[in-house]
Enzyme design. Structure first.
Site, PDB file in Angstrom:
ATOM      1  N   LEU A  72       0.886  -1.176   0.000  1.00  0.00           N
ATOM      2  CA  LEU A  72       0.000   0.000   0.000  1.00  0.00           C
ATOM      3  C   LEU A  72       0.915   1.215   0.000  1.00  0.00           C
ATOM      4  O   LEU A  72       1.860   1.273   0.788  1.00  0.00           O
ATOM      5  CB  LEU A  72      -0.879  -0.037   1.255  1.00  0.00           C
ATOM      6  CG  LEU A  72      -1.929   1.073   1.445  1.00  0.00           C
ATOM      7  CD1 LEU A  72      -3.125   0.541   2.243  1.00  0.00           C
ATOM      8  CD2 LEU A  72      -1.368   2.311   2.113  1.00  0.00           C
ATOM      9  N   VAL A 122       1.263   5.703  -1.155  1.00  0.00           N
ATOM     10  CA  VAL A 122       0.718   6.959  -1.678  1.00  0.00           C
ATOM     11  C   VAL A 122       1.879   7.743  -2.292  1.00  0.00           C
ATOM     12  O   VAL A 122       2.974   7.808  -1.705  1.00  0.00           O
ATOM     13  CB  VAL A 122       0.040   7.752  -0.529  1.00  0.00           C
ATOM     14  CG1 VAL A 122      -0.339   9.155  -0.984  1.00  0.00           C
ATOM     15  CG2 VAL A 122      -1.197   6.998  -0.013  1.00  0.00           C
ATOM     16  N   GLY A 179      -0.238  12.925   3.174  1.00  0.00           N
ATOM     17  CA  GLY A 179      -0.755  13.840   4.187  1.00  0.00           C
ATOM     18  C   GLY A 179      -2.169  14.324   3.924  1.00  0.00           C
ATOM     19  O   GLY A 179      -2.650  15.252   4.557  1.00  0.00           O
ATOM     20  N   GLY A 200      -3.860   7.490   2.310  1.00  0.00           N
ATOM     21  CA  GLY A 200      -3.488   6.161   2.811  1.00  0.00           C
ATOM     22  C   GLY A 200      -4.686   5.542   3.521  1.00  0.00           C
ATOM     23  O   GLY A 200      -5.017   4.369   3.324  1.00  0.00           O
ATOM     24  N   ASP A 217       1.284  -6.393   5.633  1.00  0.00           N
ATOM     25  CA  ASP A 217       2.737  -6.573   5.709  1.00  0.00           C
ATOM     26  C   ASP A 217       3.339  -5.175   5.703  1.00  0.00           C
ATOM     27  O   ASP A 217       3.375  -4.529   4.657  1.00  0.00           O
ATOM     28  CB  ASP A 217       3.251  -7.344   4.482  1.00  0.00           C
ATOM     29  CG  ASP A 217       2.673  -8.744   4.425  1.00  0.00           C
ATOM     30  OD1 ASP A 217       2.870  -9.482   5.389  1.00  0.00           O
ATOM     31  OD2 ASP A 217       2.008  -9.064   3.419  1.00  0.00           O
ATOM     32  N   TYR A 266      -0.108   1.680  10.389  1.00  0.00           N
ATOM     33  CA  TYR A 266      -1.173   0.682  10.578  1.00  0.00           C
ATOM     34  C   TYR A 266      -1.660   0.654  12.028  1.00  0.00           C
ATOM     35  O   TYR A 266      -2.854   0.496  12.279  1.00  0.00           O
ATOM     36  CB  TYR A 266      -0.678  -0.701  10.135  1.00  0.00           C
ATOM     37  CG  TYR A 266      -0.564  -0.812   8.631  1.00  0.00           C
ATOM     38  CD1 TYR A 266      -1.680  -0.602   7.823  1.00  0.00           C
ATOM     39  CD2 TYR A 266       0.641  -1.111   8.006  1.00  0.00           C
ATOM     40  CE1 TYR A 266      -1.587  -0.689   6.444  1.00  0.00           C
ATOM     41  CE2 TYR A 266       0.748  -1.198   6.631  1.00  0.00           C
ATOM     42  CZ  TYR A 266      -0.374  -0.980   5.855  1.00  0.00           C
ATOM     43  OH  TYR A 266      -0.292  -1.058   4.482  1.00  0.00           O
TER      44      TYR A 266
END
Ligand SMILES: CC(C)(COP(=O)(O)OP(=O)(O)OC[C@H]1O[C@@H](n2cnc3c(N)ncnc32)[C@H](O)[C@@H]1OP(=O)(O)O)[C@@H](O)C(=O)NCCC(=O)NCCS
Length: 167
Positions: free
Chosen positions: A93, A95, A101, A105, A129, A139
């Site tokens: 994943l 951006v 910002g 995400g 992961d 996360y």
């Protein structure tokens, strides 16, 4: 008014300008993602800026499983005694630097959770992961917790993810 972004499955979009600051992830999107799609080992979703058609971010989603014995005991004890538990795995994943910002995400994470929750498969949790400590913090900020022996693999039960992150 049109939404500023759309999310669509990887096809022939122009990914040349994508730069999230991590070479490995840039290379993945440009060189490997299409092959993973063709082989059905990962579905890749792109976040695209409507005004320019630029790729602002992407993530991959695959079916996976984790060992029941690796889950925290308070979660494991509520599950049947099958050796493994089905999960939706967000393998990558990212951006683009120009779009960071702006909570994109988070938008990608919500999209992955929403697709998993609407899927017709049984999915107990989302697993991610994280590539480094910074990603682990991203996360954790969204409620994921480390489990098992790999500190950079985190999970969040899908029911909690839906309550916590879906509008
Ligand atoms: C990690 C990444 C995806 C975050 O994207 P982003 O669009 O800038 O993040 P968002 O704007 O959606 O952040 C949402 C929230 O997470 C927080 N957050 C973002 N990055 C964070 C980090 N590294 N640590 C802790 N919190 C973080 C933000 O402060 C924000 O908090 P808020 O909702 O309370 O305001 C992006 O920095 C990136 O692509 N990094 C390189 C690749 C990477 O590390 N990928 C992770 C998986 S391998």
């Amino acid at each position: 008014m049109t939404a500023p972004y759309r999310i669509e499955r990887l096809a022939k979009q122009n990914r040349k300008t994508f730069d999230c600051g991590v070479d490995r992830l840039n290379r993945y999107l440009k060189q490997q993602a299409s092959q993973d799609e063709r082989r059905n080992v990962a579905a890749c979703y792109l976040l695209i800026e409507q005004a320019t058609d630029r790729v602002a971010g992407f993530y991959t989603l695959s079916a996976g499983s984790v060992l029941l014995a690796d889950l925290p005991p308070e979660k494991a004890k509520k599950l049947p005694r099958y050796p493994t538990v089905p999960v939706g795995r967000i393998g990558r994943l990212a951006v683009d630097e120009d779009f960071k910002g702006q909570k994109l995400g988070g938008v990608l994470l919500v999209d992955a959770i929403s697709r998993s929750s609407n899927s017709e498969l049984g999915i107990y949790a989302m697993v991610v992961d994280a590539k480094d400590e910074d990603a682990v913090r991203f996360y954790e900020h969204h409620g994921f917790i480390a489990f098992g022996s790999a500190p950079q693999v985190l999970f969040l039960p899908l029911s909690e993810a839906v309550k916590r992150l879906l509008p």
